[in-house]
Structure formats: structure tokens, C-alpha cells
Motif scaffolding. Structure first.
Motif, short mmCIF file in Angstrom:
data_model
loop_
_atom_site.label_atom_id
_atom_site.label_comp_id
_atom_site.label_asym_id
_atom_site.label_seq_id
_atom_site.Cartn_x
_atom_site.Cartn_y
_atom_site.Cartn_z
N ASP A 546 28.23 43.08 20.86
CA ASP A 546 29.31 42.10 20.98
C ASP A 546 30.59 42.76 21.49
OD1 ASP A 546 27.59 40.20 20.03
OD2 ASP A 546 28.38 40.21 17.98
N ALA A 547 30.86 43.99 21.04
CA ALA A 547 32.07 44.69 21.49
C ALA A 547 32.03 44.96 22.99
CB ALA A 547 32.22 46.00 20.72
N VAL A 553 37.14 46.13 26.89
CA VAL A 553 36.21 47.25 26.67
C VAL A 553 35.45 47.57 27.96
CG1 VAL A 553 34.19 48.02 25.41
CG2 VAL A 553 35.99 46.75 24.22
N GLU A 554 35.47 48.86 28.32
CA GLU A 554 34.71 49.30 29.49
C GLU A 554 33.36 49.88 29.09
OE1 GLU A 554 35.45 51.84 33.59
OE2 GLU A 554 36.51 52.44 31.76
N ARG A 555 33.37 50.77 28.08
CA ARG A 555 32.14 51.40 27.62
C ARG A 555 32.12 51.42 26.09
NH1 ARG A 555 33.65 54.58 32.04
NH2 ARG A 555 34.94 55.85 30.66
N VAL A 556 30.92 51.35 25.52
CA VAL A 556 30.80 51.35 24.07
C VAL A 556 29.46 51.98 23.71
CG1 VAL A 556 29.76 49.06 24.00
CG2 VAL A 556 30.95 49.91 22.00
N ALA A 683 38.99 41.39 14.77
CA ALA A 683 38.51 40.02 14.59
C ALA A 683 37.01 39.95 14.79
CB ALA A 683 39.23 39.10 15.58
N LEU A 684 36.50 40.69 15.76
CA LEU A 684 35.08 40.71 16.04
C LEU A 684 34.28 41.29 14.88
CD1 LEU A 684 32.89 40.24 18.29
CD2 LEU A 684 33.23 42.65 18.90
N ALA A 685 34.86 42.30 14.21
CA ALA A 685 34.15 43.01 13.14
C ALA A 685 34.15 42.27 11.82
CB ALA A 685 34.77 44.40 12.95
N LYS A 686 34.98 41.25 11.69
CA LYS A 686 35.09 40.57 10.39
C LYS A 686 33.77 40.00 9.89
CE LYS A 686 38.10 37.47 7.80
NZ LYS A 686 39.26 36.57 7.85
#
Length: 836
Positions: A546-547, A553-556, A683-686
Motif C-alpha cells: 500500500d505504501a 513514495v518512489e521506492r519501498v 494514516a496508511l499505517a493506522k
């Protein structure tokens, strides 16, 4: 002779107080640490003995891939339940499902815990279930759970509340019951969320045909060993039957050889430091009192006492003092253990401990050590007393030489050179054993050279006081300089205590700098999603996916952890997509490449030890018992963020139903705002339990969080060693005031005021304290550099902390002089002049 000894002790009881207190505190420290170790071991043993309820035999996967006490085994086929249920002698059986399950608090975040975060099924047989209901009822319907009381309190949850459990998918649940582990709120700090059996199969086991183990209760008259022997013939391959006693012993063995051994070693080391400091204080006290009793010893010799008798008198005095102080120290150690237990609980180190356990072994260690330390510390002064010539009784005084002997200078110089060279060699060659040996030699050299350095150091340190305080300052400087052995003896104890504090301070600073350099060298991105330092924690691998979709975000790359056997050894591995990891982290790949998602990567140190190269095949065994061979595709140097092995996510996840990430490393698109990206990731991690979204600096700081908590406790314990040293300085000054009674009386007679006398004693104490403090800081800095460099850490001493240590040393020196200075100022002039 015995009567003479007790008469001497009673007549000089005030002079012996310092030695009594030093031995008392040292023994109390040692006893307290030993008792705390016994208490922790007893608490863990109590937990493990109740961990399986009244289970007699457990059927489980035969493959173990972890040496950690919390290491879980793979699942087994549920059909084994029916097979063992029909065995003669089995009274009842229960399927057991255990796996990852992180309970969310009222605010939607994962409830923090130091222990494993688990979920499973509620066992319906109360004899087999180690938990009991304290409130509410057992789960009966889908998505109903029982949670343990400790985490209900931590998460502010009660019966009837709605929350969620991460398994790792988010499962909405209703709390219908709160359990206790015996009388405790949890098993150690293990979070356990209990579903119905069907829900546990669905959410935790991820399969209706798989379970973790089977718990068996024996029929009346059937022993555990007998039941296990009856069950084994019906078990399929890859499973085993183990008795409850063997399982408890197995868990305790892992704890004893791991955490508990380290815990006891560290505590014992600091108990040794306290006793070493006490030994110097005792030695100095006896040295001064023996010097003051030179004429008395000579008179004994003149009246016919032999050297052996004089030696016996002094030795017996030391034995009486040591015995009295040791017995008192045993009682004081119980109180100190209670304090340490509270301190460790406050800093959340170890597990919750109730009551105190005192083993006979601890007493058998503390008592002889207290006596031996006292006798050894008094041995040198006792030998000097036995060598006093009878004619010395005709002399009025015996002055201490103000210059060290040539032998001391030569031996000390050679020893210091060898010690320093050994530390430097160990640091340059990165050989910890060599650096450690040099560190011990350095301490010995510092003790030997103390009297050599005392006179010039006292003159230098006392110079400001001589200029600022006039006559009183000059007298204080000269008093500290004229008795170098006495000054060094009092300062050495403080030097060791401050040296250890400085060493730890430098070591932790260097460790933090090493981690910072490593993270900065391998990870250039600004943000990390971090689940914390709990090895059983984590979040769904979906967070990384999702991140990656966020516009900033470019890379994860997500990284998780796991356990498996690599080439037969139980190993902790990192689990990731190596190709994604290689785009975010620079692991300093030396051979091969992190080219695709299936690359198995190995650290260079391990590859060199094993003789592996790119293309080598390595046998591995997973927790579910499956074995295969992985081909080494890359060999890398930087292990700080990934450890020794990187296993492809596609390979590892095939053998676990609950894949987890513990970190997500994030690199942003050019020009993206770090603050906005952090807010978006938060917010995404909540929904994933709200793991921390940290900057790179915050991530580095979190890596040493547990160490800092433990070091804070260690600092607290070392304060006692420093207090012992300061008591030694105070006692030395008190004895010196008694020795210089006539001198002080003459000073008063020629016009010195009481404030000037107090100032003189106070500045003398400050000079001695600063000598010990400065020596300790210098020694700690050097050894901190050497030991840190031997581990490959950069030298990063925290200047502010060390400055505070120096100031505290000076202030403590002034405080140590309060009582001796007051006593010196109150001496009556005529009585002091007429004193013998």
C-alpha cells in the motif's frame, strides 16, 4: 591475643566504621544481585511450570528451528488428535493452536509488550488450560475473544468492548472474557488472545486441518513417561511426544543459557566492581590505622610478640570486621534486591517478579567473598605491621615516604606500556579478547602507578584552590601531595567506579554512532515504518504494498524476520524481496547481486567461515519441518539492518501462514515533502495497528532504546560503587584528621580560624576526589575507545555526560569532607596540642 583484638577494636571503633560500611555495602550489593538472579530464575521457573496447565504429555512438531524460549514450532496435521485420543491411558485431549496475534488497544494501536504477542484457541478443559477466567465467559460465537488481564488493563479494554486483533490481517472482535495466568495478569508479558477453536483455525492456523500441538491429560495411575511411551507408536513422522516435565526443563534450559546467564553475569560483574571498590577502601583504612599504630606494634614486638602474632592480631581484626559486616550485608542485600526488583520493573527489564528467592548457593558465594575480600585487603597492612622493628617503639613518629620507590615506578611503567599496547593492538586488529585482557592490565597498572601520579596530580589539581583560597588552599594541596600512597588509595576506589561509568557511557555513545553510520551508509531514505523491538511483533506485508502506491513514495521495501535452520544451525533470518531491498538499502554486496525476488543472500563473514561462494547450495529447514537447498545468489558486507541471512519472501512464506514485516524502508520521490509523506504513511499505517513512522534519526535512536533502559539501571547500580568510594575518602580524611590532631591544634594556635580549617579539609577532599574522577574518566575514555574499536565501533564520547560526571565528582568530594572538616574545626586547641 583474642582479648587484645577486641579491646583494640572497641577502642578504635570509630576508625573501623568506614571499613565496616565499605564491606557492608559491597556484600549487600553482591547479595542483592545474586538474590535478584535467584528471584528471576524462580519466577521464570514458576511461569514455565504452570505454562501447560496440568498437561501430562504434549504432541508437537519434532523440528525446532530456534534456540529462543519463545521460538515456536511448525504446525502438525490435525488428524493426529483422533489417533492419540484412542490411546489407552489418555483421559482427555485438547487441540492447541498458537500463532501471531497482536491485540489492539482502545485507541487502535498495538498494545506494547516485551513478551510474545500471541493468539490461539480457548481450551475448554480447565485442567489443561493454563489460563482461568477472571471476568466474563469463554468465547462461544464467531469473533468473540478472551484477553489476558495485563493487556486488558494496558489497552484500557473491558468485557463488552469492541477492538481488533492482527493475525496479521485485521480481525474485528468482541471481548467477552478476561483471563489470568494463575494469579498473574499474564504469562510473563505474553499477550494471549483466545478465540473459539473454529476461529483460531480460520484466523491463526489459516487451515481447518492444521493445529500447533495436542495437550494430553493422563488417566489416574498413568505417569507422564508411561503415557508418552504409549502415544509415540501412533504418531506420524515429523511429530514427537514430550512430557510436561521435559517441556518445562527444556524452556528453563533455554532461558538459563540465554537471557538469564547474561543477566546474572552482568549483575555479578557489577557486584564485583562494588566489592573491588570496597576492597580499596578497606585497604586504605587498615594501612592508615596500622601506620598510626606503629609504636604500638613495636611495643608488642619489644614485649616478646613474634611477627606471626602481630600478623594474627591484624588478620583477626580484619576477620571480625569482615564477619560482622558480611552478616549485616546479607540482610542489607535482601533490601537491595527488593530495590533492584522495583528498579527493573520500573524500567521494564526482564519479567514481572514476585517475592524473593534466596538460594543456598548465593549465600555460599556472598559470605566467603565478603570475608576473603576483607582479609586480602588487610593483608598488605598486616604484613607491614608484622615487620615493625621493636626499636620503633622509641621513636615518636613514623613518617610516610613522600616519594614512590623506583621499583614501583619501573614495574608500573612497564605494566602500563604493555597494557596500553595490548589494548591498542586489540583495537586495531579488532580482537575483543586481546582488548579485554589489556583493559584488565590497564586497571592493574593504574593501581600500581596511583602513588606515582598522586603527588604531581594533587599539586596540579590543587593549584587553583591554592590561588583562590590562600593559606587554606595551599595547605590542602600540600596535604594531598605529601602522602601519595594515602591519596592514591582513597582516589583509586573512586577512579574504578567512575572509570566503569565512563566506559559504559563511551561504549553506548560509540554503539549509537556505529548504528547511525551504518544506517546512514546503507539507507539513504528519510522514513522507516517500525513495529518496534519486539521480535514477535510486526504488521501485514500488505502495508509495504500500500505504501508503494502513495504519490510521495518512489521506492519501498518491507523486511520481516523469522527462524530456520541454515546448514544445521538454528538461525534468525531476514525475510524480504531481495530485489526491492537492493533498491532501497545498500548492503555493500561484494559478490553476486540482489537481482531478483528469489535471491538468497548471505553475509560475508558467514560465507567466509562456511566456505560458501556465489552458486553454493545451502541446506535449510523450515519450522514446518520441510527441508530444501537454497543457492547463494549474493554475498554482502553490511549486516546491521538485515543480519547474516536474507531469505526471499516467496520462499519463506510458503512455510508460514502468517507473514509479517517488522520494518518498511521508504525512499521518496524527488522534491516530495518528508512531513507530508510521514503524515500519509501514518494514516496508511493506522489500520495495521499504528506502527511508528520514524525519521532515519528516530529509527537509529529506537534501535538502542532497550540498551539505554538497561544502562540506566546499570548507572543506578554503579552509584553504589561510587558511594562506597566516597565513603572511603571520608574515612581516609577522618583518620587523617585524627592523625594530624597536634598539627591542627598548632594551626589553630598560630591563628588559623575554624572556617580556614574546614576549608582546608574540604579542598583536600575535593583534590582527592578530582584526582580519582579525572583518572577514572581518562581510563574509561581509553578503554571505551579500545573495546569499542575492537568491535568495529567509532569513537563517539558524549562530552556533556562526561562533563557532568566530572562536576559530580567534585561536588561529591566536597560532600565527603563535611563530617571530617566539621570534626577538625571543633578540636580544642590545648587538647589538640597535647595529643600524643
Amino acid at each position: 591475643m583474642t582479648g587484645l583484638v577486641f579491646k583494640e577494636l572497641w577502642g578504635r571503633k570509630r576508625r573501623m566504621v568506614g571499613s565496616l560500611v565499605a564491606v557492608f555495602l559491597g556484600v549487600a550489593f553482591l547479595t542483592g544481585t545474586l538474590v535478584l538472579g535467584d528471584t528471576l530464575a524462580g519466577s521464570i521457573d514458576g511461569y514455565y511450570s504452570k505454562a501447560f496447565g496440568k498437561t501430562d504429555v504434549t504432541v508437537r512438531n519434532a523440528v525446532s528451528v530456534s534456540d529462543e524460549p519463545w521460538g515456536s514450532r511448525g504446525q502438525i496435521d490435525a488428524s493426529v488428535l483422533d489417533k492419540v485420543r484412542r490411546v489407552d491411558g489418555v483421559a482427555n485431549t485438547e487441540p492447541v493452536i498458537r500463532g501471531s496475534g497482536q491485540l489492539l488497544a482502545k485507541d487502535g494501536t498495538v498494545i506494547a509488550s516485551r513478551g510474545p504477542r500471541t493468539a490461539g484457541n480457548w481450551m475448554t478443559d480447565p485442567k489443561l488450560n493454563p489460563y482461568r477466567l477472571a471476568e466474563g465467559r469463554a468465547p462461544r460465537a464467531p469473533n468473540e475473544v478472551v484477553i489476558n488481564k495485563m493487556f486488558a488493563d494496558e489497552g484500557k479494554l473491558k468485557v463488552g468492548d469492541r477492538t481488533a486483533v492482527l493475525t496479521p490481517e485485521r480481525v474485528p472482535v468482541t471481548v467477552v472474557g478476561i483471563s489470568k495466568f494463575g494469579d498473574e495478569g499474564a504469562f510473563g508479558e505474553t499477550s494471549f488472545t483466545a478465540f473459539t477453536l473454529d476461529d483460531a483455525r480460520r484466523y491463526v492456523a489459516k487451515s481447518p486441518g492444521r493445529i500447533s500441538e495436542v495437550s494430553l491429560r493422563a488417566a489416574d495411575g498413568v505417569s507422564q513417561d508411561e503415557l508418552a511411551s504409549r502415544v509415540r507408536p501412533v504418531l506420524p513422522g515429523g511429530t514427537e511426544a514430550i512430557t510436561n516435565k521435559a517441556q518445562v526443563d527444556e524452556g528453563m534450559s533455554k532461558v538459563e543459557s540465554g537471557f538469564l546467564q547474561i543477566f546474572r553475569t552482568v549483575l555479578g560483574a557489577f557486584g564485583g566492581v562494588a566489592l573491588l571498590v570496597a576492597a580499596f577502601s578497606i585497604h586504605n583504612t587498615f594501612a592508615i590505622t596500622i601506620a598510626q599504630r606503629t609504636r604500638e606494634s613495636a611495643l608488642l614486638r619489644a614485649l616478646g610478640a613474634g611477627r606471626r602474632q602481630v600478623l594474627t592480631i591484624v588478620g583477626f581484626e580484619a576477620l571480625v570486621i569482615g564477619a560482622a559486616a558480611t552478616l549485616a550485608g546479607l540482610a542489607g542485600g535482601i533490601g537491595f534486591a527488593l530495590f533492584l526488583r522495583w528498579l527493573f520493573g520500573a524500567f521494564r527489564i526482564g519479567i514481572a517478579m514476585e517475592g524473593l528467592s534466596v538460594s543456598a548457593t548465593s549465600l555460599m558465594i556472598a559470605v566467603p567473598v565478603g570475608l576473603v575480600v576483607t582479609l586480602v585487603a588487610a593483608l598488605g597492612p598486616a604484613l607491614r605491621a608484622s615487620r615493625v622493628a621493636p626499636l620503633a617503639a622509641l621513636r615518636e613518629t613514623t613518617a610516610e615516604s613522600s616519594r614512590p620507590t623506583d621499583t614501583r615506578v619501573i614495574v608500573g611503567g612497564v605494566l602500563a606500556a604493555v597494557a596500553a599496547g595490548t589494548v591498542v593492538f586489540g583495537a586495531v586488529a579488532e580482537q575483543m579478547a586481546m582488548a579485554g585482557a589489556g583493559a584488565i592490565l590497564c586497571v592493574v597498572a593504574a593501581v600500581v602507578l596511583g602513588p606515582v601520579a598522586a603527588r604531581p596530580a594533587a599539586a596540579l589539581i590543587g593549584a587553583p584552590a591554592a590561588r583562590a583560597r590562600g593559606v587554606a588552599g595551599r595547605l590542602a594541596r600540600d596535604n594531598a601531595s605529601r602522602s601519595p600512597k594515602r591519596t592514591a588509595g582513597a582516589a583509586t576506589a573512586l577512579m574504578i567506579g567512575v572509570g566503569v561509568v565512563t566506559l559504559l557511557t563511551v561504549f553506548i555513545g560509540s554503539l549509537g554512532a556505529s548504528l547511525e553510520d551504518s544506517v546512514a551508509g546503507s539507507f539513504k531514505g528519510p522514513l522507516v515504518v517500525n513495529s518496534g523491538n519486539n521480535e514477535t511483533g510486526g504488521f501485514s506485508t500488505g502495508l509495504a504494498r500500500d505504501a508503494a502506491r502513495l504519490p510521495q513514495v518512489e521506492r519501498v521495501a518491507g523486511v520481516g524476520g523469522g527462524a530456520m535452520r541454515v546448514d544445521g544451525d538454528a538461525s534468525t533470518v531476514s525475510v524480504a524481496d531481495p530485489s526491492a531491498l537492493g533498491r532501497v538499502l545498500d548492503l555493500d554486496v561484494r559478490r553476486g547481486a540482489l537481482s531478483d525476488a528469489g535471491t538468497f543472500a548471505v553475509a560475508k563473514g558467514v560465507a567466509d567461515d562456511k566456505g560458501w561462494r556465489v552458486g553454493s547450495t545451502v541446506p535449510v529447514t523450515f519450522a514446518d519441518g520441510a527441508s530444501q537447498r537454497l543457492t547463494v545468489g549474493a554475498i554482502y558486507e553490511n549486516t546491521d539492518l538485515t543480519g547474516d541471512y536474507v531469505v526471499p519472501r516467496t520462499v519463506f512464506d510458503a512455510h508460514t501462514g502468517q507473514p509479517l514485516d517488522t520494518h518498511v524502508f521508504v525512499d521518496l520521490t524527488p522534491g516530495a515533502s518528508v512531513a507530508e509523506a510521514r503524515a500519509a504513511l501514518t494514516a496508511l499505517a493506522k489500520p495495521y495497528g499504528g506502527p511508528d513512522v520514524q525519521t532515519r534519526d528516530g529509527f537509529v535512536s529506537s534501535l538502542t532504546e532497550e540498551q539505554r533502559g538497561f544502562i540506566a539501571v546499570v548507572y543506578g547500580m554503579l552509584v553504589l560503587a561510587i558511594v562506597i568510594a566516597l565513603l572511603g575518602i571520608a574515612n581516609t580524611l577522618s583518620l587523617a584528621v585524627h592523625e594530624r590532631t597536634r598539627e591542627l591544634g598548632l594551626l589553630r594556635a598560630v591563628g588559623a580560624t575554624r572556617p580556614q580549617i574546614r576549608s582546608m579539609i574540604r579542598w583536600e577532599s575535593v583534590t582527592v576526589a578530582l584526582f580519582g574522577t579525572a583518572g577514572g574518566i581518562a581510563l574509561g575514555l581509553f578503554l571505551g575507545w579500545g573495546l569499542g574499536a575492537a568491535l568495529g565501533n567509532p569513537f563517539a564520547p558524549p562530552v556533556v555526560t562526561l562533563a557532568v560526571v566530572g562536576v559530580v565528582g567534585a561536588v561529591a568530594g566536597a560532600l565527603a569532607a563535611v563530617r571530617p572538616a566539621r570534626r577538625a574545626a571543633r578540636l580544642a586547641i590545648l587538647s589538640a596540642i597535647s595529643a600524643p
